[in-house]
Motif scaffolding. Structure first.
Motif, PDB file in Angstrom:
ATOM      1  N   ASN A  68       0.846  -1.183   0.000  1.00  0.00           N
ATOM      2  CA  ASN A  68       0.000   0.000   0.000  1.00  0.00           C
ATOM      3  C   ASN A  68       0.886   1.239   0.000  1.00  0.00           C
ATOM      4  O   ASN A  68       1.580   1.518   0.982  1.00  0.00           O
ATOM      5  CB  ASN A  68      -0.915  -0.002   1.227  1.00  0.00           C
ATOM      6  CG  ASN A  68      -1.920  -1.137   1.174  1.00  0.00           C
ATOM      7  OD1 ASN A  68      -2.480  -1.422   0.115  1.00  0.00           O
ATOM      8  ND2 ASN A  68      -2.157  -1.782   2.305  1.00  0.00           N
ATOM      9  N   VAL A  69       0.864   1.964  -1.112  1.00  0.00           N
ATOM     10  CA  VAL A  69       1.718   3.128  -1.272  1.00  0.00           C
ATOM     11  C   VAL A  69       0.869   4.276  -1.807  1.00  0.00           C
ATOM     12  O   VAL A  69       0.015   4.070  -2.686  1.00  0.00           O
ATOM     13  CB  VAL A  69       2.881   2.836  -2.243  1.00  0.00           C
ATOM     14  CG1 VAL A  69       3.712   4.084  -2.475  1.00  0.00           C
ATOM     15  CG2 VAL A  69       3.770   1.735  -1.698  1.00  0.00           C
ATOM     16  N   ASP A  70       1.106   5.456  -1.277  1.00  0.00           N
ATOM     17  CA  ASP A  70       0.463   6.651  -1.800  1.00  0.00           C
ATOM     18  C   ASP A  70       1.066   6.945  -3.169  1.00  0.00           C
ATOM     19  O   ASP A  70       2.247   7.316  -3.273  1.00  0.00           O
ATOM     20  CB  ASP A  70       0.691   7.810  -0.836  1.00  0.00           C
ATOM     21  CG  ASP A  70      -0.008   9.085  -1.292  1.00  0.00           C
ATOM     22  OD1 ASP A  70      -0.592   9.088  -2.402  1.00  0.00           O
ATOM     23  OD2 ASP A  70       0.041  10.073  -0.541  1.00  0.00           O
ATOM     24  N   LYS A  71       0.296   6.767  -4.218  1.00  0.00           N
ATOM     25  CA  LYS A  71       0.820   6.914  -5.577  1.00  0.00           C
ATOM     26  C   LYS A  71       1.331   8.325  -5.858  1.00  0.00           C
ATOM     27  O   LYS A  71       2.169   8.524  -6.739  1.00  0.00           O
ATOM     28  CB  LYS A  71      -0.251   6.519  -6.591  1.00  0.00           C
ATOM     29  CG  LYS A  71      -0.587   5.035  -6.564  1.00  0.00           C
ATOM     30  CD  LYS A  71      -1.565   4.661  -7.662  1.00  0.00           C
ATOM     31  CE  LYS A  71      -1.849   3.164  -7.644  1.00  0.00           C
ATOM     32  NZ  LYS A  71      -2.791   2.771  -8.716  1.00  0.00           N
ATOM     33  N   SER A  72       0.805   9.299  -5.104  1.00  0.00           N
ATOM     34  CA  SER A  72       1.262  10.667  -5.344  1.00  0.00           C
ATOM     35  C   SER A  72       2.695  10.884  -4.867  1.00  0.00           C
ATOM     36  O   SER A  72       3.305  11.913  -5.177  1.00  0.00           O
ATOM     37  CB  SER A  72       0.336  11.657  -4.632  1.00  0.00           C
ATOM     38  OG  SER A  72       0.422  11.507  -3.216  1.00  0.00           O
ATOM     39  N   THR A  73       3.249   9.934  -4.109  1.00  0.00           N
ATOM     40  CA  THR A  73       4.619  10.081  -3.593  1.00  0.00           C
ATOM     41  C   THR A  73       5.643   9.294  -4.403  1.00  0.00           C
ATOM     42  O   THR A  73       6.839   9.369  -4.103  1.00  0.00           O
ATOM     43  CB  THR A  73       4.690   9.608  -2.128  1.00  0.00           C
ATOM     44  OG1 THR A  73       4.472   8.186  -2.075  1.00  0.00           O
ATOM     45  CG2 THR A  73       3.652  10.312  -1.267  1.00  0.00           C
ATOM     46  N   ARG A 269       8.251  11.897  -5.132  1.00  0.00           N
ATOM     47  CA  ARG A 269       7.991  12.639  -6.367  1.00  0.00           C
ATOM     48  C   ARG A 269       9.275  13.148  -7.029  1.00  0.00           C
ATOM     49  O   ARG A 269       9.239  14.091  -7.806  1.00  0.00           O
ATOM     50  CB  ARG A 269       7.037  13.814  -6.112  1.00  0.00           C
ATOM     51  CG  ARG A 269       5.688  13.399  -5.565  1.00  0.00           C
ATOM     52  CD  ARG A 269       4.783  14.593  -5.372  1.00  0.00           C
ATOM     53  NE  ARG A 269       5.340  15.551  -4.418  1.00  0.00           N
ATOM     54  CZ  ARG A 269       5.258  15.422  -3.094  1.00  0.00           C
ATOM     55  NH1 ARG A 269       4.625  14.392  -2.569  1.00  0.00           N
ATOM     56  NH2 ARG A 269       5.787  16.326  -2.291  1.00  0.00           N
TER      57      ARG A 269
END
Length: 283
Positions: A68-73, A269
């Motif tokens: 589970n990873v925040d795709k925005s990061t 990012r």
């Protein structure tokens, strides 16, 4: 009838009745025991009950839950593989022994250096991902056989991801991986025949694949447990995308010049830069 004879007949009758009663008693006890055994879950009471499956080497291992990873990061790694000095010269390949193959001599794919840049280097995240994992893609990685050569020369795929081997030649080939950690297989493939589709169960770097009918045909398959890998192009460049932020060990592996590693940090990012340099003395 004499008294003695009558006494013998009575004894015989009593004995027969006794044996008959004993057989009934034994039968009742036997069925009672079996019924008790079945109720306790003993094996062999019901033929319709299937045994629990046993996981063997042929049973695919269960996949872990996706990380589970925040795709925005998500970040990336990009870089270039350089080659210092003069590249070793290899003998030209002569495929003319088979009339269905090209007749002209060709350069080897084992060492491809252009303008000081090295192609066919497998670059991947060797460590740093922790215990989390990503399920393999269902899309196959494709190897083709064209002009009696494997195309591409180096590929990477995940454990459980399909490898699809095509034959666009008019020649018959024999596809033969030679693994150290995975199951070996060796299959003939007719000219423009049906694809061969396989998967691998264990990580393995630089697994040779050869054609037994054409000894000059060889390529390399890399099996890893994550999707973060790339192969350097003819300009030496590579890029690994969609990588969670973190600190990693990045490895670059070449079939002739061995492995190099470096520590690298990927910020959220951001694109981290990584460059490797090989030479004729590398190994």
């Amino acid at each position: 009838m004499r008294p003695r004879a009558r006494l013998d007949d009575r004894i015989t009758g009593i004995r027969a009745a006794y044996l008959k009663n004993m057989k009934k008693s034994v039968s009742v006890l036997l069925f009672g025991f079996l019924g008790l055994s079945c109720s306790a879950g003993m094996v062999g009471c019901n033929k319709s009950s299937a045994p629990e499956p046993v996981q063997t080497a042929a049973t695919p291992a269960p996949q872990s839950s996706p990380v589970n990873v925040d795709k925005s990061t998500l970040g990336s790694i990009s870089g270039v593989i350089s080659f210092k000095g003069a590249a070793p010269k290899l003998a030209l390949i002569d495929p003319s022994a088979d009339p269905a193959c090209p007749t002209d001599r060709q350069p080897s794919d084992a060492i491809v250096v252009q303008n000081g840049k090295l192609a066919n280097v497998f670059v991947y995240i060797k460590s740093g991902l922790g215990g989390s994992s990503v399920p393999p893609s269902g899309d196959p990685v494709v190897i083709d056989q064209k002009g009696c050569r494997y195309v591409p020369h180096v590929v990477g795929l995940m454990i459980g991801q399909p490898l699809k081997v095509l034959n666009d030649d008019n020649a018959q080939h024999n596809v033969h991986p030679m693994p150290r950690q995975n199951d070996e297989w060796n299959e003939s493939q007719m000219p423009r025949g049906e694809p061969i589709v396989k998967t691998f169960r264990h990580p393995e770097i630089m697994m040779p694949v050869q054609c037994n009918q054409h000894p000059w045909m060889q390529m390399y398959v890399n099996v890893v447990d994550n999707p973060y890998f790339a192969v350097s192009g003819e300009d030496g460049s590579f890029q690994i995308k969609d990588l969670p932020p973190g600190e990693y060990t990045l490895a670059a592996v070449h079939e002739k010049f061995g492995e190099q590693t470096m520590k690298i940090t990927v910020a959220p990012r951001q694109t981290a830069s990584a460059s490797f340099a090989f030479s004729a003395g590398s190994r």
